[in-house]
Design an enzyme around this catalytic site. Sequence first.
Site, PDB file in Angstrom:
ATOM      1  N   ARG A 101       0.878  -1.176   0.000  1.00 41.32           N
ATOM      2  CA  ARG A 101       0.000   0.000   0.000  1.00 41.32           C
ATOM      3  C   ARG A 101       0.909   1.218   0.000  1.00 41.32           C
ATOM      4  O   ARG A 101       1.726   1.402   0.901  1.00 41.32           O
ATOM      5  CB  ARG A 101      -0.910   0.018   1.219  1.00 41.32           C
ATOM      6  CG  ARG A 101      -1.612   1.366   1.402  1.00 41.32           C
ATOM      7  CD  ARG A 101      -2.670   1.362   2.473  1.00 41.32           C
ATOM      8  NE  ARG A 101      -3.845   0.615   2.067  1.00 41.32           N
ATOM      9  CZ  ARG A 101      -5.032   0.699   2.673  1.00 41.32           C
ATOM     10  NH1 ARG A 101      -5.185   1.498   3.726  1.00 41.32           N
ATOM     11  NH2 ARG A 101      -6.061  -0.006   2.252  1.00 41.32           N
ATOM     12  N   HIS A 128      -7.688   0.617  -5.935  1.00 43.51           N
ATOM     13  CA  HIS A 128      -7.866  -0.199  -4.730  1.00 43.51           C
ATOM     14  C   HIS A 128      -8.491  -1.532  -5.177  1.00 43.51           C
ATOM     15  O   HIS A 128      -9.661  -1.823  -4.889  1.00 43.51           O
ATOM     16  CB  HIS A 128      -8.752   0.530  -3.723  1.00 43.51           C
ATOM     17  CG  HIS A 128      -8.653  -0.003  -2.328  1.00 43.51           C
ATOM     18  ND1 HIS A 128      -7.864  -1.079  -1.978  1.00 43.51           N
ATOM     19  CD2 HIS A 128      -9.274   0.388  -1.176  1.00 43.51           C
ATOM     20  CE1 HIS A 128      -7.989  -1.318  -0.685  1.00 43.51           C
ATOM     21  NE2 HIS A 128      -8.829  -0.442  -0.179  1.00 43.51           N
ATOM     22  N   GLN A 131     -10.237  -4.033  -2.686  1.00 41.49           N
ATOM     23  CA  GLN A 131     -11.540  -3.551  -2.216  1.00 41.49           C
ATOM     24  C   GLN A 131     -12.640  -3.925  -3.204  1.00 41.49           C
ATOM     25  O   GLN A 131     -13.728  -4.359  -2.810  1.00 41.49           O
ATOM     26  CB  GLN A 131     -11.488  -2.033  -2.038  1.00 41.49           C
ATOM     27  CG  GLN A 131     -12.792  -1.430  -1.570  1.00 41.49           C
ATOM     28  CD  GLN A 131     -13.150  -1.858  -0.156  1.00 41.49           C
ATOM     29  OE1 GLN A 131     -12.341  -1.763   0.743  1.00 41.49           O
ATOM     30  NE2 GLN A 131     -14.363  -2.345   0.035  1.00 41.49           N
ATOM     31  N   ASP A 223     -17.492   7.019  -0.695  1.00 40.81           N
ATOM     32  CA  ASP A 223     -16.199   6.904  -0.011  1.00 40.81           C
ATOM     33  C   ASP A 223     -15.858   8.290   0.536  1.00 40.81           C
ATOM     34  O   ASP A 223     -16.527   9.284   0.211  1.00 40.81           O
ATOM     35  CB  ASP A 223     -15.130   6.417  -1.007  1.00 40.81           C
ATOM     36  CG  ASP A 223     -13.773   6.184  -0.356  1.00 40.81           C
ATOM     37  OD1 ASP A 223     -13.708   6.054   0.889  1.00 40.81           O
ATOM     38  OD2 ASP A 223     -12.755   6.152  -1.088  1.00 40.81           O
ATOM     39  N   CYS A 264     -16.499   1.594   1.472  1.00 41.61           N
ATOM     40  CA  CYS A 264     -15.310   0.765   1.714  1.00 41.61           C
ATOM     41  C   CYS A 264     -14.809   0.887   3.152  1.00 41.61           C
ATOM     42  O   CYS A 264     -14.088   0.024   3.620  1.00 41.61           O
ATOM     43  CB  CYS A 264     -14.218   1.134   0.728  1.00 41.61           C
ATOM     44  SG  CYS A 264     -13.709   2.857   0.862  1.00 41.61           S
ATOM     45  N   ARG A 292     -13.458  -8.737   2.839  1.00 42.98           N
ATOM     46  CA  ARG A 292     -12.059  -8.475   2.522  1.00 42.98           C
ATOM     47  C   ARG A 292     -11.193  -9.701   2.820  1.00 42.98           C
ATOM     48  O   ARG A 292     -10.212  -9.970   2.144  1.00 42.98           O
ATOM     49  CB  ARG A 292     -11.539  -7.262   3.320  1.00 42.98           C
ATOM     50  CG  ARG A 292     -12.262  -5.944   3.034  1.00 42.98           C
ATOM     51  CD  ARG A 292     -12.055  -5.476   1.603  1.00 42.98           C
ATOM     52  NE  ARG A 292     -10.657  -5.374   1.270  1.00 42.98           N
ATOM     53  CZ  ARG A 292      -9.881  -4.330   1.559  1.00 42.98           C
ATOM     54  NH1 ARG A 292     -10.391  -3.280   2.144  1.00 42.98           N
ATOM     55  NH2 ARG A 292      -8.604  -4.321   1.216  1.00 42.98           N
TER      56      ARG A 292
HETATM   57  N1   CP Z   1     -11.254  -0.187   2.994  1.00 46.25           N
HETATM   58  C1   CP Z   1      -9.957  -0.215   3.369  1.00 46.25           C
HETATM   59  O1   CP Z   1      -9.058  -0.478   2.569  1.00 46.25           O
HETATM   60  O2   CP Z   1      -9.748   0.045   4.677  1.00 46.25           O
HETATM   61  P1   CP Z   1      -8.323   0.246   5.378  1.00 46.25           P
HETATM   62  O3   CP Z   1      -7.759   1.552   4.897  1.00 46.25           O
HETATM   63  O4   CP Z   1      -8.629   0.245   6.834  1.00 46.25           O
HETATM   64  O5   CP Z   1      -7.424  -0.885   4.979  1.00 46.25           O
HETATM   65  N1  NVA Z   2     -10.164   6.572  -0.896  1.00 44.54           N
HETATM   66  C1  NVA Z   2      -9.693   6.183   0.411  1.00 44.54           C
HETATM   67  C2  NVA Z   2      -9.916   4.737   0.625  1.00 44.54           C
HETATM   68  C3  NVA Z   2      -9.503   4.216   1.972  1.00 44.54           C
HETATM   69  C4  NVA Z   2      -9.690   2.754   2.103  1.00 44.54           C
HETATM   70  C5  NVA Z   2      -8.238   6.550   0.559  1.00 44.54           C
HETATM   71  O1  NVA Z   2      -7.469   6.302  -0.378  1.00 44.54           O
HETATM   72  O2  NVA Z   2      -7.854   7.092   1.602  1.00 44.54           O
END
Ligand code: CP
Ligand code: NVA
Length: 321
Positions: A101, A128, A131, A223, A264, A292
């Site tokens: 990530r 993502h 997700q 989101d 999400c 997930r």
């Molecule tokens: N939805 C999601 O990816 O959550 P986190 O940022 O907690 O991993």
């Molecule tokens: N769009 C958000 C998703 C978090 C899971 C971010 O990137 O922060």
Amino acid sequence: MLRDYLRVSDLTPDDLVRLLDLATALETEPHALHTLLEDEIVALYFAKPSTRTRVSFAVAIRRLGGVPEPLGANDLQLGRGETIEDTARVLSEYVRAFVIRTFAQDDVDRFANAASIPTVNALTDLHHPCQALADLLTLRERFGALAGLRVAYLGDGNNVSHSLMEAGALAGMHITVACPAAFAPDDDITRVAAASAMTHGGSITVTDDALAAVTGADAVYTDVWVSMGDPEKERHVRAAALAPFQVNAAVMARASREAVFLHCLPAHRGDEVTADVIDGPQSLVFKQAAKRLCTEQAVLALLLDRRLEGAVLEPSARGSS
Ligand code: CP
Ligand code: NVA
């Protein structure tokens, strides 16, 4: 053959179905593949915070018989200027897979290109993909089939919306993203997803008309308005521009009677969604978060299973390679 999972469009429609079917099987029998990793290590590199992705991957790896190795941005020499390519080559000698990530999609692509182990994108500024698998599995479980489903995504045209468009396109769904022009999804991703959707019987639409988008929708998705990596100084501008795209009871009332609400998570009640909606009877957000785990198990299993097959080749076959 799927080597990495960097974005949803790495998948064919058949891969997507295979992943969702495997995830469903693993949800029923979480320990069915408990020898797949045989104590091998999977690195989890997180340069941004995470609750769901980090912990569900750690549990998924354990359930496949492996050991997660959590790594933060300051743990590696990457943070002191070692190249992504050198890091990828070295880590390929130690671990079975690399889950990452970070900010730039290009960094994940470069890691995958230089590595000889599978790389999994656990979120970048652009995508993502993990997700999106949980999103589709949640919808498939609720509605029985994905093709033809109508999903309205309201709010920021961000990473989550990109992966949802790519996944919905592969599954022949109708995805409408309603957002202000200044926060629309990436043009190239939208164009390619729209072309893909057309070949699979679905569609991708981007509009600034939130109510038109939700009218008759089977699912309403939103989101956060400020994603990790977005400049904090934009917060007020974003809140003002995105306020008309909030999901609230009036918005849900325009959707189909059977419509569900997805997010999400993490969520900001009172911003992108009101508390009555996210905590109300139409909300599937905790089922979605639960998915997930089995979807990530499925991703790892699909990427690593072939390598396991390679490892049990007869000695003569190995010697001749
Ligand atoms: N939805 C999601 O990816 O959550 P986190 O940022 O907690 O991993
Ligand atoms: N769009 C958000 C998703 C978090 C899971 C971010 O990137 O922060």
